[in-house]
Design a protein around this motif. Structure first.
Motif, mmCIF file in Angstrom:
data_model
loop_
_atom_site.group_PDB
_atom_site.id
_atom_site.type_symbol
_atom_site.label_atom_id
_atom_site.label_comp_id
_atom_site.label_asym_id
_atom_site.label_seq_id
_atom_site.Cartn_x
_atom_site.Cartn_y
_atom_site.Cartn_z
ATOM 1 N N ALA A 273 0.855 -1.181 0.000
ATOM 2 C CA ALA A 273 0.000 0.000 0.000
ATOM 3 C C ALA A 273 0.893 1.233 0.000
ATOM 4 C CB ALA A 273 -0.901 0.016 1.235
ATOM 5 N N VAL A 274 0.463 2.258 -0.685
ATOM 6 C CA VAL A 274 1.127 3.552 -0.664
ATOM 7 C C VAL A 274 0.242 4.455 0.184
ATOM 8 C CG1 VAL A 274 1.906 5.506 -2.044
ATOM 9 C CG2 VAL A 274 2.181 3.179 -2.923
ATOM 10 N N VAL A 275 0.798 4.961 1.289
ATOM 11 C CA VAL A 275 0.025 5.734 2.249
ATOM 12 C C VAL A 275 0.448 7.200 2.169
ATOM 13 C CG1 VAL A 275 -0.570 6.004 4.686
ATOM 14 C CG2 VAL A 275 -0.167 3.716 3.747
ATOM 15 N N TYR A 276 -0.520 8.068 1.940
ATOM 16 C CA TYR A 276 -0.307 9.511 1.817
ATOM 17 C C TYR A 276 -0.776 10.188 3.097
ATOM 18 C CZ TYR A 276 -1.238 14.266 0.122
ATOM 19 O OH TYR A 276 -1.278 15.622 -0.038
ATOM 20 N N ILE A 277 0.103 10.978 3.718
ATOM 21 C CA ILE A 277 -0.219 11.664 4.965
ATOM 22 C C ILE A 277 0.095 13.143 4.802
ATOM 23 C CG2 ILE A 277 0.296 11.823 7.433
ATOM 24 C CD1 ILE A 277 1.332 8.879 7.201
ATOM 25 N N TYR A 278 -0.859 13.973 5.153
ATOM 26 C CA TYR A 278 -0.682 15.422 5.127
ATOM 27 C C TYR A 278 -1.019 15.922 6.519
ATOM 28 C CZ TYR A 278 -1.009 20.199 3.392
ATOM 29 O OH TYR A 278 -0.820 21.548 3.179
ATOM 30 N N LYS A 279 -0.053 16.571 7.189
ATOM 31 C CA LYS A 279 -0.271 16.933 8.585
ATOM 32 C C LYS A 279 0.490 18.191 8.976
ATOM 33 C CE LYS A 279 3.502 14.070 10.282
ATOM 34 N NZ LYS A 279 3.910 13.060 11.239
ATOM 35 N N GLU A 280 0.235 18.619 10.199
ATOM 36 C CA GLU A 280 0.960 19.732 10.784
ATOM 37 C C GLU A 280 1.843 19.183 11.895
ATOM 38 O OE1 GLU A 280 0.211 23.860 13.262
ATOM 39 O OE2 GLU A 280 -1.394 23.050 12.021
ATOM 40 N N LEU A 281 3.130 19.548 11.876
ATOM 41 C CA LEU A 281 4.074 19.121 12.901
ATOM 42 C C LEU A 281 4.973 20.301 13.234
ATOM 43 C CD1 LEU A 281 5.287 16.767 14.580
ATOM 44 C CD2 LEU A 281 6.822 16.336 12.659
ATOM 45 N N GLU A 282 5.061 20.609 14.497
ATOM 46 C CA GLU A 282 5.870 21.728 14.978
ATOM 47 C C GLU A 282 5.525 23.019 14.235
ATOM 48 O OE1 GLU A 282 10.008 20.640 14.989
ATOM 49 O OE2 GLU A 282 9.690 19.095 16.511
ATOM 50 N N GLY A 283 4.230 23.237 14.000
ATOM 51 C CA GLY A 283 3.757 24.462 13.381
ATOM 52 C C GLY A 283 3.899 24.537 11.871
ATOM 53 N N ALA A 284 4.402 23.482 11.238
ATOM 54 C CA ALA A 284 4.588 23.498 9.786
ATOM 55 C C ALA A 284 3.772 22.381 9.147
ATOM 56 C CB ALA A 284 6.061 23.324 9.440
ATOM 57 N N LEU A 285 3.137 22.693 8.017
ATOM 58 C CA LEU A 285 2.418 21.673 7.252
ATOM 59 C C LEU A 285 3.433 20.839 6.488
ATOM 60 C CD1 LEU A 285 -0.558 23.773 5.858
ATOM 61 C CD2 LEU A 285 -0.562 22.190 7.787
ATOM 62 N N TYR B 67 4.063 0.711 2.420
ATOM 63 C CA TYR B 67 3.831 -0.425 3.315
ATOM 64 C C TYR B 67 3.942 -1.693 2.487
ATOM 65 C CZ TYR B 67 1.494 2.513 6.921
ATOM 66 O OH TYR B 67 1.173 3.432 7.888
ATOM 67 N N SER B 68 4.517 -2.724 3.082
ATOM 68 C CA SER B 68 4.627 -4.021 2.426
ATOM 69 C C SER B 68 4.241 -5.112 3.423
ATOM 70 C CB SER B 68 6.071 -4.245 1.951
ATOM 71 O OG SER B 68 6.226 -5.538 1.394
ATOM 72 N N ARG B 69 3.628 -6.171 2.957
ATOM 73 C CA ARG B 69 3.289 -7.289 3.834
ATOM 74 C C ARG B 69 4.540 -8.117 4.160
ATOM 75 N NH1 ARG B 69 -1.699 -6.813 6.330
ATOM 76 N NH2 ARG B 69 -3.276 -6.347 4.783
ATOM 77 N N THR B 70 5.619 -7.893 3.427
ATOM 78 C CA THR B 70 6.890 -8.573 3.683
ATOM 79 C C THR B 70 7.986 -7.529 3.853
ATOM 80 O OG1 THR B 70 7.426 -8.694 1.330
ATOM 81 C CG2 THR B 70 6.192 -10.560 2.265
ATOM 82 N N ARG B 71 9.129 -7.959 4.375
ATOM 83 C CA ARG B 71 10.248 -7.028 4.608
ATOM 84 C C ARG B 71 10.860 -6.512 3.307
ATOM 85 N NH1 ARG B 71 12.401 -7.182 9.969
ATOM 86 N NH2 ARG B 71 11.245 -8.660 11.239
ATOM 87 N N GLU B 72 10.673 -7.237 2.234
ATOM 88 C CA GLU B 72 11.190 -6.831 0.926
ATOM 89 C C GLU B 72 10.024 -6.404 0.042
ATOM 90 O OE1 GLU B 72 14.450 -6.826 -0.078
ATOM 91 O OE2 GLU B 72 15.055 -7.450 1.937
ATOM 92 N N ALA B 73 10.020 -5.160 -0.379
ATOM 93 C CA ALA B 73 8.951 -4.680 -1.258
ATOM 94 C C ALA B 73 9.180 -5.196 -2.677
ATOM 95 C CB ALA B 73 8.909 -3.161 -1.257
ATOM 96 N N SER B 74 8.100 -5.530 -3.346
ATOM 97 C CA SER B 74 8.185 -6.023 -4.722
ATOM 98 C C SER B 74 8.561 -4.875 -5.662
ATOM 99 C CB SER B 74 6.837 -6.609 -5.145
ATOM 100 O OG SER B 74 5.880 -5.556 -5.256
ATOM 101 N N PRO B 75 9.079 -5.205 -6.841
ATOM 102 C CA PRO B 75 9.359 -4.157 -7.827
ATOM 103 C C PRO B 75 8.111 -3.344 -8.179
ATOM 104 C CG PRO B 75 10.408 -6.219 -8.492
ATOM 105 C CD PRO B 75 9.535 -6.524 -7.295
ATOM 106 N N GLN B 76 6.934 -3.994 -8.226
ATOM 107 C CA GLN B 76 5.691 -3.290 -8.523
ATOM 108 C C GLN B 76 5.358 -2.292 -7.413
ATOM 109 O OE1 GLN B 76 6.005 -6.643 -8.422
ATOM 110 N NE2 GLN B 76 5.636 -7.336 -10.510
ATOM 111 N N ALA B 77 5.609 -2.669 -6.163
ATOM 112 C CA ALA B 77 5.352 -1.773 -5.033
ATOM 113 C C ALA B 77 6.269 -0.555 -5.106
ATOM 114 C CB ALA B 77 5.552 -2.515 -3.712
ATOM 115 N N LEU B 78 7.552 -0.792 -5.351
ATOM 116 C CA LEU B 78 8.508 0.314 -5.455
ATOM 117 C C LEU B 78 8.146 1.241 -6.613
ATOM 118 C CD1 LEU B 78 11.793 -1.640 -4.717
ATOM 119 C CD2 LEU B 78 10.702 0.080 -3.256
ATOM 120 N N GLU B 79 7.711 0.661 -7.720
ATOM 121 C CA GLU B 79 7.319 1.469 -8.878
ATOM 122 C C GLU B 79 6.094 2.331 -8.562
ATOM 123 O OE1 GLU B 79 5.927 0.985 -13.551
ATOM 124 O OE2 GLU B 79 6.743 -0.757 -12.495
ATOM 125 N N ALA B 80 5.098 1.750 -7.902
ATOM 126 C CA ALA B 80 3.901 2.518 -7.536
ATOM 127 C C ALA B 80 4.263 3.662 -6.590
ATOM 128 C CB ALA B 80 2.858 1.599 -6.896
#
Length: 171
Positions: A107-119, A126-139
């Motif tokens: 999964a590719v997770v997008y997060i938009y937040k405010e931290l220490e006063g800055a956006l 995210y990968s279900r295994t410790r090694e991400a597949s080439p398709q995951a890295l490409e996405a």
């Protein structure tokens, strides 16, 4: 449970930081997203992240769907002095996900937040295994530039055995 999961972009927003440039798919299924995930790569324009990105290690997320479409998340982050554990609740804000590329293990997770006063903007792979597949890295590499992040902001996270969640088998 994760076998039928489609790879997705999960949009996480903090209050008053809605972004209209990432489309959200209305039929995201939080139950299919539940389970153990390894955070294998991250990219962000956050100054705190950029200052630490070369020292980060792979972390884990144990995600469970909760009432009302929210996600209960147990995070474990390896540190020099052991394992830091954090629990969080990701609250549903409208629709929950945007499917990016068919697949069953990332999964590719997008997060938009405010931290220490800055956006700031962050994208995590995210990968279900410790090694991400080439398709995951490409996405992941195809997606983060679309939200204004550049390759020099990327951290590929080295594997770590410091946290216990990684010892379990992913679904």
């Amino acid at each position: 449970m994760g076998a039928t999961l489609l790879s997705c972009v999960l949009l996480l927003l903090w209050p008053s930081s809605a972004r209209a440039d990432v489309l959200v798919q209305p039929d995201f299924d939080a139950n299919k997203f539940s389970g153990l995930w390894y955070v294998v790569s991250m990219v962000s324009d956050c100054k705190v992240f950029l200052g630490k990105k070369d020292h980060l290690l792979m972390s884990t997320r144990d995600i469970k769907a909760s009432a009302g479409g929210n996600l209960s998340v147990h995070m474990e982050f390896p540190r020099e002095d052991g394992c830091n554990q954090v629990d969080a609740e990701y609250l549903r804000v409208g629709s929950q996900g945007h499917f990016r590329v068919p697949g069953s293990s990332f999964a590719v997770v997008y997060i938009y937040k405010e931290l220490e006063g800055a956006l700031s903007t962050m994208v995590q792979l995210y990968s279900r295994t410790r090694e991400a597949s080439p398709q995951a890295l490409e996405a992941f590499q195809d997606f983060y530039p679309t939200v204004g992040l550049s390759a020099d902001m990327v951290a590929m996270l080295p594997n770590s055995d410091a946290c216990s969640l990684g010892d379990r088998d992913a679904p």
